[in-house]
Design an enzyme around this catalytic site. Structure first.
Site, PDB file in Angstrom:
ATOM      1  N   ASN A  14       2.210   6.641  17.389  1.00  0.00           N
ATOM      2  CA  ASN A  14       2.682   5.603  18.326  1.00  0.00           C
ATOM      3  C   ASN A  14       3.787   4.770  17.696  1.00  0.00           C
ATOM      4  O   ASN A  14       4.770   4.410  18.355  1.00  0.00           O
ATOM      5  CB  ASN A  14       1.520   4.712  18.764  1.00  0.00           C
ATOM      6  N   ARG A  61     -13.708 -10.216   5.885  1.00  0.00           N
ATOM      7  CA  ARG A  61     -12.694 -10.080   6.941  1.00  0.00           C
ATOM      8  C   ARG A  61     -11.725 -11.253   6.959  1.00  0.00           C
ATOM      9  O   ARG A  61     -10.521 -11.079   7.143  1.00  0.00           O
ATOM     10  CB  ARG A  61     -13.388 -10.032   8.300  1.00  0.00           C
ATOM     11  N   LEU A  89     -10.197  -7.539  14.043  1.00  0.00           N
ATOM     12  CA  LEU A  89      -9.544  -8.762  13.556  1.00  0.00           C
ATOM     13  C   LEU A  89     -10.382  -9.987  13.909  1.00  0.00           C
ATOM     14  O   LEU A  89     -11.029 -10.015  14.973  1.00  0.00           O
ATOM     15  CB  LEU A  89      -8.145  -8.861  14.174  1.00  0.00           C
ATOM     16  N   HIS A 105      -4.852   1.362  23.521  1.00  0.00           N
ATOM     17  CA  HIS A 105      -6.221   1.883  23.435  1.00  0.00           C
ATOM     18  C   HIS A 105      -6.302   3.181  24.240  1.00  0.00           C
ATOM     19  O   HIS A 105      -5.793   3.239  25.365  1.00  0.00           O
ATOM     20  CB  HIS A 105      -7.195   0.838  23.994  1.00  0.00           C
ATOM     21  N   LEU A 140     -12.992  -7.663  21.996  1.00  0.00           N
ATOM     22  CA  LEU A 140     -12.483  -6.383  21.500  1.00  0.00           C
ATOM     23  C   LEU A 140     -12.073  -5.442  22.641  1.00  0.00           C
ATOM     24  O   LEU A 140     -12.892  -5.149  23.511  1.00  0.00           O
ATOM     25  CB  LEU A 140     -13.562  -5.712  20.627  1.00  0.00           C
ATOM     26  N   ASP A 141     -10.827  -4.998  22.630  1.00  0.00           N
ATOM     27  CA  ASP A 141     -10.279  -4.022  23.588  1.00  0.00           C
ATOM     28  C   ASP A 141     -10.292  -4.498  25.043  1.00  0.00           C
ATOM     29  O   ASP A 141     -10.104  -3.690  25.940  1.00  0.00           O
ATOM     30  CB  ASP A 141     -11.042  -2.687  23.526  1.00  0.00           C
TER      31      ASP A 141
HETATM   32  C1  GRF Z   1      -4.142   6.271  19.249  1.00  0.00           C
HETATM   33  O1  GRF Z   1      -4.893   7.104  20.075  1.00  0.00           O
HETATM   34  C2  GRF Z   1      -4.295   4.830  19.666  1.00  0.00           C
HETATM   35  O2  GRF Z   1      -4.451   4.669  21.038  1.00  0.00           O
HETATM   36  C3  GRF Z   1      -5.566   4.429  18.958  1.00  0.00           C
HETATM   37  O3  GRF Z   1      -5.527   5.082  17.718  1.00  0.00           O
HETATM   38  C4  GRF Z   1      -4.709   6.246  17.819  1.00  0.00           C
HETATM   39  C5  GRF Z   1      -3.633   6.085  16.786  1.00  0.00           C
HETATM   40  O4  GRF Z   1      -2.799   7.208  16.708  1.00  0.00           O
HETATM   41  N1  GRF Z   1      -5.674   3.002  18.876  1.00  0.00           N
HETATM   42  P1  GRF Z   1      -1.402   7.112  15.922  1.00  0.00           P
HETATM   43  O5  GRF Z   1      -1.726   6.597  14.524  1.00  0.00           O
HETATM   44  O6  GRF Z   1      -0.518   6.186  16.677  1.00  0.00           O
HETATM   45  O7  GRF Z   1      -0.908   8.524  15.883  1.00  0.00           O
END
Ligand code: GRF
Length: 212
Positions: A14, A61, A89, A105, A140-141
């Site tokens: 990503n 943490r 976090l 996510h 979270l999320d």
């Molecule tokens: C992705 O599926 C993202 O949605 C999740 O962890 C994965 C990370 O993949 N939070 P990358 O490191 O970006 O390849």
């Protein structure tokens, strides 16, 4: 020009999508909680400053998050972008970057918050799965959604096959979300809702399985 810092823990696909998207912002640094994160090397190849702050060097943490925040703040970013950053976090950290901390996510939130999203979607037999970019809040999320992509689940899917199709969409929607943020088209309002200021174009519905 807006500045962003990206946080990763591993592969960094990503992050790579964000680096390659020609975004209207300066990506000032990529920071990882793992020194061996593959994505750090990719970032260096793009000429981006990198830092590793191993979480195992800290007793709790809160102290890790303080060190992380100090590193992030040294780059004075407008937005902090989590791209596969696999650490929970603290509330204090999240509140410090209120409205400026973004995550991706691999599910259609609020469904399947947490881990193993593709396995759980297959187990439940849902026909539509996907991914979500959202503002990070202490839940979270579950922060306000910026953009989602829906992906059909096929009868013979394995978690691996499904995750690959979802990941392709992640690489499309994450750069779009960050572009909107940098252009001031999306923001978190006082009611903690994600608001969009641009002209909205509706996509046709995704129906799965495909109708004959
Ligand atoms: C992705 O599926 C993202 O949605 C999740 O962890 C994965 C990370 O993949 N939070 P990358 O490191 O970006 O390849």
């Amino acid at each position: 020009m807006k500045k962003i810092v990206i946080l990763i823990s591993g592969r960094g696909s990503n992050m790579q999508a964000l680096l390659s998207a020609g975004l209207p912002c300066q990506i000032t640094a990529v920071i990882s909680n793992r020194a061996d994160a593959q994505g750090l090397e990719t970032a260096r190849q793009h000429g981006i400053a990198t830092r590793a702050i191993p979480h195992c060097d800290y007793t709790d943490r809160a102290s890790f998050d303080m060190a992380l925040a100090a590193a992030i703040d040294s780059y004075q970013p407008d937005f902090v972008v989590l791209a596969g950053f696999m650490r929970i976090l603290t509330e204090q950290f999240v509140n410090r970057y209120h409205g400026r901390l973004i995550n991706i996510h691999p599910s259609l939130l609020p469904a399947y918050a947490g881990m193993h999203t593709h396995e759980r979607a297959l187990q439940d037999g849902v026909k539509i799965h996907g991914c979500t970019v959202h503002f990070v809040t202490p839940d979270l999320d579950l922060g306000p959604v910026i953009i989602q992509a829906a992906v059909p689940v096929l009868y013979n899917d394995t978690a691996q096959m499904l995750s690959e199709r979802v990941l392709k969409q992640e690489h499309i929607i994450y750069p779009q979300a960050i572009r909107w943020l940098c252009e001031g088209k999306v923001m978190l309002n006082a009611e903690k809702k994600s608001v969009f200021n641009g002209a909205e174009i509706a996509s046709p519905a995704l129906i799965a399985p495909h109708m004959e």
